[in-house]
Design an enzyme around this catalytic site. Sequence first.
Site, short mmCIF file in Angstrom:
data_model
loop_
_atom_site.label_atom_id
_atom_site.label_comp_id
_atom_site.label_asym_id
_atom_site.label_seq_id
_atom_site.Cartn_x
_atom_site.Cartn_y
_atom_site.Cartn_z
N GLU A 201 -5.35 -8.59 -0.55
CA GLU A 201 -6.41 -7.96 0.35
C GLU A 201 -7.68 -7.78 -0.16
OE1 GLU A 201 -5.02 -4.83 3.06
OE2 GLU A 201 -2.79 -5.66 3.12
N GLU B 3 0.87 -1.29 -0.03
CA GLU B 3 0.10 -0.10 -0.06
C GLU B 3 0.79 1.23 -0.04
OE1 GLU B 3 -3.28 -0.31 2.91
OE2 GLU B 3 -4.13 -1.81 1.86
#
Length: 501
Positions: free
Chosen positions: A295, A176
């Site tokens: 995810e 991320e």
Amino acid sequence: MNMKKLYLMFPEEVGTIAPEVYGHFAEHIGGVIYDGIWVGKDSEVENVNGFRKFLIDKFRAIHPPVLRWPGGCFAETYDWRDGIGKNRPVRPNWWTNWDNRYESNEVGTHEFMDFCEQVGAKPYLAANLTSVSSLHIRNWMDYCNSPQGTTTLSAERGENGHPEPFGVKYWGIGNENWGGGGNMTPQHYAHEYRRFSSQADNMQGEKVLIACGPNADDYAWTKGFMEIMDGSEKHMQGLALHYYCSFAGDPVNFTRDEWYQQLKQALRMEEILKRHWSIVEAYGMQEHAKLVIDEWGCWHQDGSGPSKGYNLFEQQSSMRDAVVAALTLNIFNNHCEKIMMANVAQLVNNLHALFLSSGENCIVTPTYHIFDLYQGHQGAAAIRTAVAKEKMSFTGKDGEKEEIETLSVSASHKDGTVTVTIVNLSADEDAVLCLAPVGAVLENTAEIKVLADSDYHAHNTFEEPERVSVKTLTVDTGENIVVPKAGVVMLQAKIRAREEA
């Protein structure tokens, strides 16, 4: 109820469903590791080398192909050396500012590898890119994978109890990085990735290097990253995509409209992965940027799990979450040619968890049963399916009238057996289907497993751990199959013969 034909088109193979599509994720956050998978070697809770035995046995039973660790955002401040040897330091971790809990480093590389071995999963390590040099991941790879007796770090691994290499294949370089992982632009991250991956790729042994991809529908990230990677040496095999379908109402006490709203948000996964893949194709990067959805899942509001908010992001998992998991896995199966891996977030005591635990208590959630039902798809050849479309109306979160298709289906075959998974998204009506195989003849009988409940809010608790469970039946493949409302059916039948196309 109108009967619909479900066509199974054996001549139209989509591709092979990588087993890793059924992967999992265990981050050092809240109660995932401590009091989740790990209770400690001296615990009164039954354990194997400190890991909760109930969870090991149940997890191993669904054949998890791969497990991602230690983050997530945790990875971006993690030093792998904190988690090896004796006298391990206590540190603040990424999430300390959220829940005031500190990282003991009691579970580190060796412990995680032991857990993977116990459950039969391959390790997928998420490496720090934000706060370290490019030697950090190279040294971790050296420690994990260099043959015994060849390097100083391999010798240190032996001194810490594991002379033989761990053989870690999957390496994520950053996490991320558009957010907590450095708040970077895609161009800046791409240059950093090129630098880090050149070091990692130069290490010996088989390796799969995975770059940080976009958040949900951030197509500009994928485009910007690809522009910089296009002229590089392309030390890359996967592109990580994250998509959480958020929440719609309370995790348990949701309305009919919120049932449909949550499912519609989950169905966006198909559009998101198709559009990102089109950008990958536009740059000719299909062999370097297979999608890794490492995810995904629901992200409900806090506090609905058994810890009542003590475990960060822990939430109860109802039949609605199971249906979200099932339809998402169907999407992955139907686009398997684009996808290398996927990892539901997370394993225990967190978002969209398969397990909930505390002390001596540990239960499986309805989502666990989905991964159990879908095992037959792992490594199988996905085939096209077709069924008449039917839509259900509901009132969306903005008060506007919206629609949602009521069936999600995927099918595959392997070793002479076809596996069909059917999700009835309707909260109002059962679905009646009749199999119509094209290009194959099925045996007369099939086994079906059904996950459903008369109340689509149903969920398992420590007090009622088997409220939602699987029922197994035998059916005639030529007769109608009923898929209960808000339910999931898995059918497996032997293939009597394949017809020439």
